[in-house]
Enzyme design. Structure first.
Site, PDB file in Angstrom:
ATOM      1  N   TYR A 108     -53.851 -27.727 -22.545  1.00 33.64           N
ATOM      2  CA  TYR A 108     -52.670 -27.351 -23.316  1.00 33.64           C
ATOM      3  C   TYR A 108     -52.924 -27.600 -24.804  1.00 33.64           C
ATOM      4  O   TYR A 108     -52.540 -26.786 -25.652  1.00 33.64           O
ATOM      5  CB  TYR A 108     -51.441 -28.137 -22.851  1.00 33.64           C
ATOM      6  CG  TYR A 108     -51.044 -27.828 -21.427  1.00 33.64           C
ATOM      7  CD1 TYR A 108     -50.357 -26.657 -21.112  1.00 33.64           C
ATOM      8  CD2 TYR A 108     -51.344 -28.707 -20.388  1.00 33.64           C
ATOM      9  CE1 TYR A 108     -49.995 -26.368 -19.811  1.00 33.64           C
ATOM     10  CE2 TYR A 108     -50.980 -28.435 -19.086  1.00 33.64           C
ATOM     11  CZ  TYR A 108     -50.304 -27.258 -18.795  1.00 33.64           C
ATOM     12  OH  TYR A 108     -49.957 -26.966 -17.495  1.00 33.64           O
ATOM     13  N   HIS A 140     -52.567 -20.875 -14.629  1.00 28.54           N
ATOM     14  CA  HIS A 140     -53.261 -21.860 -13.793  1.00 28.54           C
ATOM     15  C   HIS A 140     -54.569 -22.325 -14.427  1.00 28.54           C
ATOM     16  O   HIS A 140     -55.101 -23.366 -14.052  1.00 28.54           O
ATOM     17  CB  HIS A 140     -53.519 -21.288 -12.389  1.00 28.54           C
ATOM     18  CG  HIS A 140     -54.425 -20.112 -12.364  1.00 28.54           C
ATOM     19  ND1 HIS A 140     -53.995 -18.832 -12.696  1.00 28.54           N
ATOM     20  CD2 HIS A 140     -55.746 -19.998 -12.059  1.00 28.54           C
ATOM     21  CE1 HIS A 140     -55.015 -18.001 -12.578  1.00 28.54           C
ATOM     22  NE2 HIS A 140     -56.085 -18.679 -12.195  1.00 28.54           N
TER      23      HIS A 140
END
Length: 178
Positions: A108, A140
């Site tokens: 992230y 994912h």
């Protein structure tokens, strides 16, 4: 964004779904446990859509999704998505996620850095948690710090995320106690 139709189709993970409108794919659904449940969720999310035979471009998209989930290397970046109503920040996050090839991952924080917004990893996670196009926008493939398996809001949660990464060769099958 107005839905025209949707379809449910079998994959190696179970029955996925796809909805489309005039400007492209408007939603993708990971398996919900059964074809009937996936169908019901699609109908709930796209009440104006009817289940029907998909047009050629959607049939091609389905074929690519099925092949990817079967373990074949596929790039789904050519599937046309309708981003109507998707906030600009989310769209930018999705464009970066779409550029991650099968078998690879980013964190992230790395996505936030690529956006030019270091320190916004949580905002990236929230955007990916609202991804209406899972698999096509491969959320994912985005992991927590140091590759931690966190943050997957699709049915099956982190277990589904792990299975998809194993299928793509990004992760080895993790050992179990049995």
């Amino acid at each position: 964004m107005t839905a025209q139709g949707f379809a449910v189709f079998p994959t190696a993970l179970g029955h996925c779904g796809i909805a489309w409108g005039e400007r492209g794919v408007i939603g993708v659904r990971l398996p919900d446990g059964s074809a009937a449940l996936t169908r019901a969720r699609l109908h709930l999310n796209f009440p104006d859509a009817t289940e029907t035979e998909p047009p050629e471009h959607v049939r091609l998209a389905i074929g690519e999704i099925v092949a990817l989930l079967r373990g074949e290397s596929r790039d789904l970046a050519t599937i046309e998505l309708d981003f109507t109503g998707v906030p600009d920040f989310h769209r930018r996050v999705y464009e970066i996620a779409r550029a991650i090839p099968p078998g690879k991952t980013l964190t992230y924080g790395e996505v936030a850095d690529r956006l030019g917004l270091p320190g916004s990893a949580q905002a990236v996670g929230r955007a990916l948690g609202r991804n209406p196009f899972p698999i096509v926008v491969p959320c994912h493939r985005v992991l927590g710090a140091k590759g931690a398996m966190v943050g997957f809001s699709a049915p099956g949660g982190v277990d589904t995320k792990r299975r998809m990464l194993v299928i793509e060769g990004a992760r080895a099958e993790e050992p179990t106690l049995f």
